[in-house]
Enzyme design. Structure first.
Site, PDB file in Angstrom:
ATOM      1  CG  ASN A 136       3.317  60.085  27.576  1.00  0.00           C
ATOM      2  OD1 ASN A 136       3.229  58.924  27.968  1.00  0.00           O
ATOM      3  ND2 ASN A 136       2.545  61.052  28.026  1.00  0.00           N
ATOM      4  CG  HIS A 138       1.562  57.102  30.372  1.00  0.00           C
ATOM      5  ND1 HIS A 138       0.568  57.879  29.836  1.00  0.00           N
ATOM      6  CD2 HIS A 138       1.219  55.820  30.041  1.00  0.00           C
ATOM      7  CE1 HIS A 138      -0.320  57.113  29.240  1.00  0.00           C
ATOM      8  NE2 HIS A 138       0.047  55.864  29.347  1.00  0.00           N
TER       9      HIS A 138
HETATM   10  C1  F6R Z   1      -3.591  51.275  31.679  1.00  0.00           C
HETATM   11  C2  F6R Z   1      -2.389  52.057  31.921  1.00  0.00           C
HETATM   12  C3  F6R Z   1      -1.658  52.748  30.840  1.00  0.00           C
HETATM   13  C4  F6R Z   1      -1.473  51.885  29.588  1.00  0.00           C
HETATM   14  C5  F6R Z   1      -0.716  52.660  28.506  1.00  0.00           C
HETATM   15  C6  F6R Z   1      -0.603  51.860  27.230  1.00  0.00           C
HETATM   16  O1  F6R Z   1      -4.090  50.740  32.879  1.00  0.00           O
HETATM   17  O2  F6R Z   1      -2.013  52.161  33.035  1.00  0.00           O
HETATM   18  O3  F6R Z   1      -0.412  53.162  31.320  1.00  0.00           O
HETATM   19  O4  F6R Z   1      -0.765  50.740  29.942  1.00  0.00           O
HETATM   20  O5  F6R Z   1      -1.361  53.867  28.241  1.00  0.00           O
HETATM   21  O6  F6R Z   1      -1.875  51.678  26.704  1.00  0.00           O
HETATM   22  P1  F6R Z   1      -2.124  50.738  25.419  1.00  0.00           P
HETATM   23  O7  F6R Z   1      -1.840  49.352  25.862  1.00  0.00           O
HETATM   24  O8  F6R Z   1      -3.566  50.967  25.084  1.00  0.00           O
HETATM   25  O9  F6R Z   1      -1.196  51.209  24.363  1.00  0.00           O
END
Ligand code: F6R
Length: 245
Positions: A136, A138
């Site tokens: 999304n 973030h």
């Molecule tokens: C983790 C964090 C999150 C992840 C994001 C992507 O510390 O801050 O913003 O970077 O949710 O997560 P993955 O890499 O599992 O797709």
């Protein structure tokens, strides 16, 4: 703004590890902002290998993690404390006194937030911030919305994030509903930013992140305003962005 496209996840991880290694070799007491999640796992594994094989030295490095769930003990297998220890800290020689991860287990969450930004400032500020991106859009746990918080704060996770993160838990019900996260201001203050994105499920968010428009509906789009951001994407994550080019 610099964009690097890697053929696959392995190459993306190598590129990211090379950049962190260069940062640490150039400034041995670098302050690193670190992320968890699936995406940086490969980078941590390569950095651990570089430490063992080539003596890449982290003894003076200071680290600040982006975020942590509220309510999970540091030894909970899904906590970010546990993740960092398992994937990185126990593999390299970062001193435990130089590791910073927000911990609300025994402390007042608001106080933890206030002190976290202070600690980052006291360390001289983050030299290189590693980020992933949510489906999304973030960054950290700064979720899409009308308003974004500047400083480290407590956040209610969106259904989309709870759903996405439920893959790490036995069931969706076990995913904590709240987290501590560095704010977008804390992230944007980093001297350099390196965002990693891998896989088709990130392609839409990546396209919007690099669209030339900035919106709180896609927090990662703010990174376009940073003075030195690097985006490392694999082909799948870049597919919609490249189709647009
Ligand atoms: C983790 C964090 C999150 C992840 C994001 C992507 O510390 O801050 O913003 O970077 O949710 O997560 P993955 O890499 O599992 O797709």
């Amino acid at each position: 703004m610099k964009i690097m496209i890697a053929a696959d996840y392995r190459k993306l991880s190598q590129m990211a590890a090379d950049i962190v290694a260069k940062q640490v070799q150039t400034k041995n007491n670098s302050v690193l902002g670190l992320a968890t999640g699936s995406t940086p796992e490969g980078m941590y594994s390569i950095l651990s290998h570089m430490h063992r094989q080539d003596n890449l030295d982290f003894s003076e490095v200071i680290t600040f993690n982006l975020d942590e769930y509220v309510g999970l003990a540091p030894d909970h297998p899904q906590s970010y404390h546990y993740y960092m220890k398992h994937h990185f800290f126990k593999q390299v020689n970062v001193k435990s006194c130089n590791i910073n991860i927000p911990c609300t287990e025994k402390n007042n969450p608001e106080k933890v937030c206030r002190e976290y930004d202070q600690e980052i400032n006291n360390s001289g500020g983050i030299d290189l911030q590693v980020l992933g991106i949510g489906t999304n859009g973030h960054i950290g746990f700064n979720e899409p919305g009308r308003l974004l918080s500047v400083d480290t704060h407590i956040v209610d996770l969106t259904e989309e994030t709870i759903e996405a993160n439920s893959r790490f838990f036995k069931s969706k019900n076990e995913v904590p509903r709240r987290a501590v996260t560095m704010g977008v201001g804390s992230i944007m203050k980093a001297k350099k930013i390196m965002l990693l994105a891998s896989g088709l499920n990130k392609a839409k968010a990546v396209k919007e992140m690099l669209s030339g428009k900035v919106t709180t509906d896609l927090p990662a789009s703010l990174l376009q305003l940073h003075h030195d951001p690097l985006f490392i994407l694999d082909h799948e994550a870049a597919s919609l962005f490249q189709a647009k080019e």
